[in-house]
Design a protein around this motif. Sequence first.
Motif, PDB file in Angstrom:
ATOM      1  N   ARG A   1      12.325  -5.862  -2.307  1.00 35.22           N
ATOM      2  CA  ARG A   1      12.206  -6.299  -0.905  1.00 35.22           C
ATOM      3  C   ARG A   1      13.164  -7.426  -0.548  1.00 35.22           C
ATOM      4  N   PRO A   2      13.348  -8.414  -1.446  1.00 36.52           N
ATOM      5  CA  PRO A   2      14.293  -9.470  -1.067  1.00 36.52           C
ATOM      6  C   PRO A   2      15.698  -8.931  -0.765  1.00 36.52           C
ATOM      7  N   ASP A   3      16.075  -7.777  -1.350  1.00 38.01           N
ATOM      8  CA  ASP A   3      17.384  -7.176  -1.024  1.00 38.01           C
ATOM      9  C   ASP A   3      17.404  -6.765   0.449  1.00 38.01           C
ATOM     10  N   ALA A   4      16.275  -6.238   0.922  1.00 40.15           N
ATOM     11  CA  ALA A   4      16.199  -5.814   2.324  1.00 40.15           C
ATOM     12  C   ALA A   4      16.240  -7.033   3.254  1.00 40.15           C
ATOM     13  N   LEU A   5      15.607  -8.125   2.803  1.00 41.46           N
ATOM     14  CA  LEU A   5      15.659  -9.368   3.599  1.00 41.46           C
ATOM     15  C   LEU A   5      17.098  -9.878   3.674  1.00 41.46           C
ATOM     16  N   GLN A   6      17.801  -9.831   2.535  1.00 40.62           N
ATOM     17  CA  GLN A   6      19.205 -10.276   2.508  1.00 40.62           C
ATOM     18  C   GLN A   6      20.042  -9.385   3.437  1.00 40.62           C
TER      19      GLN A   6
ATOM     20  N   PRO B   1      13.118  -7.145 -14.661  1.00 42.61           N
ATOM     21  CA  PRO B   1      13.355  -8.584 -14.514  1.00 42.61           C
ATOM     22  C   PRO B   1      12.766  -9.223 -13.251  1.00 42.61           C
ATOM     23  N   GLU B   2      13.094  -8.724 -12.077  1.00 40.08           N
ATOM     24  CA  GLU B   2      12.700  -9.432 -10.847  1.00 40.08           C
ATOM     25  C   GLU B   2      11.173  -9.574 -10.739  1.00 40.08           C
ATOM     26  N   THR B   3      10.453  -8.500 -11.007  1.00 40.90           N
ATOM     27  CA  THR B   3       9.000  -8.603 -10.845  1.00 40.90           C
ATOM     28  C   THR B   3       8.357  -9.372 -12.001  1.00 40.90           C
TER      29      THR B   3
ATOM     30  N   GLY C   1       6.141  -3.332  -6.314  1.00 44.99           N
ATOM     31  CA  GLY C   1       6.680  -3.663  -7.629  1.00 44.99           C
ATOM     32  C   GLY C   1       5.973  -4.878  -8.191  1.00 44.99           C
ATOM     33  N   ILE C   2       5.838  -5.911  -7.374  1.00 45.75           N
ATOM     34  CA  ILE C   2       5.148  -7.128  -7.802  1.00 45.75           C
ATOM     35  C   ILE C   2       3.681  -6.819  -8.129  1.00 45.75           C
ATOM     36  N   GLY C   3       3.020  -6.080  -7.265  1.00 45.40           N
ATOM     37  CA  GLY C   3       1.589  -5.807  -7.436  1.00 45.40           C
ATOM     38  C   GLY C   3       1.300  -5.016  -8.703  1.00 45.40           C
TER      39      GLY C   3
ATOM     40  N   ASN D   1      -8.854  -0.754   0.063  1.00 45.80           N
ATOM     41  CA  ASN D   1      -7.976  -0.193   1.100  1.00 45.80           C
ATOM     42  C   ASN D   1      -8.137  -1.071   2.337  1.00 45.80           C
ATOM     43  N   TYR D   2      -7.127  -1.902   2.596  1.00 47.50           N
ATOM     44  CA  TYR D   2      -7.294  -2.923   3.648  1.00 47.50           C
ATOM     45  C   TYR D   2      -7.374  -2.319   5.050  1.00 47.50           C
ATOM     46  N   LYS D   3      -7.100  -1.010   5.147  1.00 47.27           N
ATOM     47  CA  LYS D   3      -7.199  -0.376   6.474  1.00 47.27           C
ATOM     48  C   LYS D   3      -8.649  -0.011   6.793  1.00 47.27           C
TER      49      LYS D   3
ATOM     50  N   LEU E   1       5.330 -11.171   4.531  1.00 47.49           N
ATOM     51  CA  LEU E   1       5.643  -9.906   5.196  1.00 47.49           C
ATOM     52  C   LEU E   1       5.099  -9.878   6.625  1.00 47.49           C
ATOM     53  N   SER E   2       4.010 -10.620   6.884  1.00 51.57           N
ATOM     54  CA  SER E   2       3.454 -10.685   8.244  1.00 51.57           C
ATOM     55  C   SER E   2       3.732 -12.024   8.919  1.00 51.57           C
ATOM     56  N   GLY E   3       4.622 -12.831   8.361  1.00 45.98           N
ATOM     57  CA  GLY E   3       5.014 -14.086   9.017  1.00 45.98           C
ATOM     58  C   GLY E   3       4.420 -15.324   8.365  1.00 45.98           C
TER      59      GLY E   3
ATOM     60  N   THR F   1       9.847 -19.399  -4.576  1.00 44.77           N
ATOM     61  CA  THR F   1      10.786 -18.274  -4.589  1.00 44.77           C
ATOM     62  C   THR F   1      11.634 -18.413  -5.845  1.00 44.77           C
ATOM     63  N   LEU F   2      11.964 -17.288  -6.424  1.00 40.69           N
ATOM     64  CA  LEU F   2      12.657 -17.288  -7.717  1.00 40.69           C
ATOM     65  C   LEU F   2      14.145 -17.594  -7.574  1.00 40.69           C
ATOM     66  N   ARG F   3      14.795 -16.945  -6.600  1.00 44.95           N
ATOM     67  CA  ARG F   3      16.258 -16.918  -6.574  1.00 44.95           C
ATOM     68  C   ARG F   3      16.915 -18.301  -6.499  1.00 44.95           C
TER      69      ARG F   3
ATOM     70  N   ALA G   1       6.181   3.856   1.505  1.00 47.01           N
ATOM     71  CA  ALA G   1       5.527   5.052   0.952  1.00 47.01           C
ATOM     72  C   ALA G   1       5.508   5.027  -0.580  1.00 47.01           C
ATOM     73  N   HIS G   2       6.281   4.138  -1.183  1.00 51.59           N
ATOM     74  CA  HIS G   2       6.433   4.147  -2.638  1.00 51.59           C
ATOM     75  C   HIS G   2       5.267   3.448  -3.341  1.00 51.59           C
ATOM     76  N   ILE G   3       5.146   3.755  -4.637  1.00 49.69           N
ATOM     77  CA  ILE G   3       4.216   3.026  -5.514  1.00 49.69           C
ATOM     78  C   ILE G   3       5.038   2.534  -6.700  1.00 49.69           C
TER      79      ILE G   3
HETATM   80  N1  LIG Z   1       8.866 -15.420  -4.129  1.00 47.70           N
HETATM   81  C1  LIG Z   1       9.614 -14.694  -4.928  1.00 47.70           C
HETATM   82  O1  LIG Z   1      10.293 -15.213  -5.810  1.00 47.70           O
HETATM   83  C2  LIG Z   1       9.631 -13.205  -4.776  1.00 47.70           C
HETATM   84  C3  LIG Z   1      10.324 -12.414  -5.710  1.00 47.70           C
HETATM   85  C4  LIG Z   1      10.285 -11.028  -5.563  1.00 47.70           C
HETATM   86  C5  LIG Z   1       9.603 -10.462  -4.496  1.00 47.70           C
HETATM   87  N2  LIG Z   1       8.986 -11.276  -3.601  1.00 47.70           N
HETATM   88  C6  LIG Z   1       8.250 -10.706  -2.454  1.00 47.70           C
HETATM   89  O2  LIG Z   1       7.149  -9.992  -2.952  1.00 47.70           O
HETATM   90  C7  LIG Z   1       6.870  -8.916  -2.072  1.00 47.70           C
HETATM   91  C8  LIG Z   1       6.783  -7.650  -2.870  1.00 47.70           C
HETATM   92  O3  LIG Z   1       8.093  -7.339  -3.328  1.00 47.70           O
HETATM   93  P1  LIG Z   1       8.387  -5.899  -3.918  1.00 47.70           P
HETATM   94  O4  LIG Z   1       9.848  -5.779  -4.128  1.00 47.70           O
HETATM   95  O5  LIG Z   1       7.454  -5.647  -5.035  1.00 47.70           O
HETATM   96  O6  LIG Z   1       7.963  -5.040  -2.623  1.00 47.70           O
HETATM   97  P2  LIG Z   1       7.627  -3.541  -2.371  1.00 47.70           P
HETATM   98  O7  LIG Z   1       7.520  -2.755  -3.638  1.00 47.70           O
HETATM   99  O8  LIG Z   1       8.547  -3.058  -1.334  1.00 47.70           O
HETATM  100  O9  LIG Z   1       6.142  -3.603  -1.760  1.00 47.70           O
HETATM  101  C9  LIG Z   1       5.725  -4.233  -0.617  1.00 47.70           C
HETATM  102  C10 LIG Z   1       4.363  -3.606  -0.265  1.00 47.70           C
HETATM  103  O10 LIG Z   1       3.582  -4.552   0.420  1.00 47.70           O
HETATM  104  C11 LIG Z   1       2.621  -3.845   1.168  1.00 47.70           C
HETATM  105  N3  LIG Z   1       2.381  -4.554   2.421  1.00 47.70           N
HETATM  106  C12 LIG Z   1       1.232  -5.211   2.711  1.00 47.70           C
HETATM  107  N4  LIG Z   1       1.304  -5.762   3.919  1.00 47.70           N
HETATM  108  C13 LIG Z   1       2.527  -5.499   4.396  1.00 47.70           C
HETATM  109  C14 LIG Z   1       3.200  -5.836   5.600  1.00 47.70           C
HETATM  110  N5  LIG Z   1       2.634  -6.601   6.538  1.00 47.70           N
HETATM  111  N6  LIG Z   1       4.468  -5.391   5.747  1.00 47.70           N
HETATM  112  C15 LIG Z   1       5.086  -4.628   4.805  1.00 47.70           C
HETATM  113  N7  LIG Z   1       4.479  -4.288   3.651  1.00 47.70           N
HETATM  114  C16 LIG Z   1       3.212  -4.717   3.457  1.00 47.70           C
HETATM  115  C17 LIG Z   1       3.152  -2.434   1.388  1.00 47.70           C
HETATM  116  O11 LIG Z   1       2.215  -1.517   0.847  1.00 47.70           O
HETATM  117  P3  LIG Z   1       0.849  -1.164   1.636  1.00 47.70           P
HETATM  118  O12 LIG Z   1       0.871  -1.879   2.956  1.00 47.70           O
HETATM  119  O13 LIG Z   1       0.829   0.322   1.822  1.00 47.70           O
HETATM  120  O14 LIG Z   1      -0.228  -1.641   0.733  1.00 47.70           O
HETATM  121  C18 LIG Z   1       4.462  -2.404   0.628  1.00 47.70           C
HETATM  122  O15 LIG Z   1       4.656  -1.235  -0.086  1.00 47.70           O
HETATM  123  C19 LIG Z   1       7.962  -8.891  -1.023  1.00 47.70           C
HETATM  124  O16 LIG Z   1       7.491  -9.487   0.144  1.00 47.70           O
HETATM  125  C20 LIG Z   1       9.064  -9.707  -1.646  1.00 47.70           C
HETATM  126  O17 LIG Z   1       9.879 -10.338  -0.694  1.00 47.70           O
HETATM  127  C21 LIG Z   1       8.977 -12.609  -3.724  1.00 47.70           C
END
Ligand SMILES: NC(=O)c1ccc[n+]([C@@H]2O[C@H](COP(=O)([O-])OP(=O)(O)OC[C@H]3O[C@@H](n4cnc5c(N)ncnc54)[C@H](OP(=O)(O)O)[C@@H]3O)[C@@H](O)[C@H]2O)c1
Length: 327
Positions: A45-50, A125-127, A155-157, A194-196, A241-243, A264-266, A317-319
Amino acid sequence: MSESMQAVEITEAGGPDVLRLCTRRRPEPRAGEVVIRVAYAGVNRPDALQRAGAYAPPKGASDLPGLEASGEVVIVGDGVTDWKVGDRVCALLPGGGYAEYVATPAAHCLPVPDGMDMAQAACLPETFFTVWSNVFQRGGLQAGERFLVHGGSSGIGTTAIQLANVIGARVFTTAGSDEKCAKCVELGAERAINYKTEDFVDVLKAEGGAHLILDMVGGDYIPRNVRSLADDGRLVQIAFLSGPKVELNFAHVMMRRLTITGSTLRPQSDIAKAAIADALLQNVWPLLAAGRIAPVMDSEYALADAAKAHAYMESSAHIGKIVLKVG
Ligand SMILES: NC(=O)c1ccc[n+]([C@@H]2O[C@H](COP(=O)([O-])OP(=O)(O)OC[C@H]3O[C@@H](n4cnc5c(N)ncnc54)[C@H](OP(=O)(O)O)[C@@H]3O)[C@@H](O)[C@H]2O)c1
């Protein structure tokens, strides 16, 4: 070895289509660095933010996206003694992973765990750096504690669920579909919400509250996280992700002795990242080699299809993890 290389660059701030294949000079190692011929690059996700212009690379880092890769060491910089040409590594990168070659500090490389292929190794590495430093070093998660991780299918979860489960914590998580929740339970979550259709606050309060929450959602989750914590609980924030802005009654923090932190790691120093790499090698790499935990890989795209990989990631859509095949 060619002096030039294929890479994917961010042509301007914007959506996935701003990612374009390009030709760049192959990087040279600075002292203490190695150059890796990239086999696979992880997509995060941080790549998409960049790409969107919201997460600039730190000073001195490549402008190319890509925070992690697996591959083979092809050049060793001055002063590097831990690695030699031909070693198979996966590495945390300051940037530049979406390319045939990347330079990174030698101390941020880890061996590809026994029995793991290069595609899986690029998922690590990143996660793993992020989860280890935030859940265990910063958050201090202990066996027997109730741990809530939001975005359980990310990925993190998927990493946090497995690591917390293996150390003996009780894992609760949230995800956006029943299919994602089922995968989280398979990975070791005691309860996936399921938060929905369900309120995580109710679930955690009924259990006595979470001792630790790892959150990447922010927004209205922040006050709801505070309500979900047990007395003396800790909240570690790693994204918004929500602000990031919210109204919060800090009396709860005081009255129930809560801790709110994050990181944040980077932007952290090379020394701090090397210390995390050491801790991972000692504590986590044996678990990977023994097959007690494993990266969850969703899909693989060609480097030239980085835009498609980003669009897919942003569809949520990914897991687990998405990787780019480079070499
Ligand atoms: N602080 C750091 O050093 C650091 C390092 C790496 C990543 N991160 C952050 O950690 C997060 C996860 O990274 P990742 O690469 O593992 O991401 P990812 O695989 O793309 O997963 C993000 C998931 O979050 C869920 N989500 C829950 N609420 C959301 C919302 N309001 N908007 C969008 N998605 C939402 C989505 O699944 P469902 O909604 O379907 O459950 C989505 O698939 C990202 O926000 C990333 O920026 C932080």
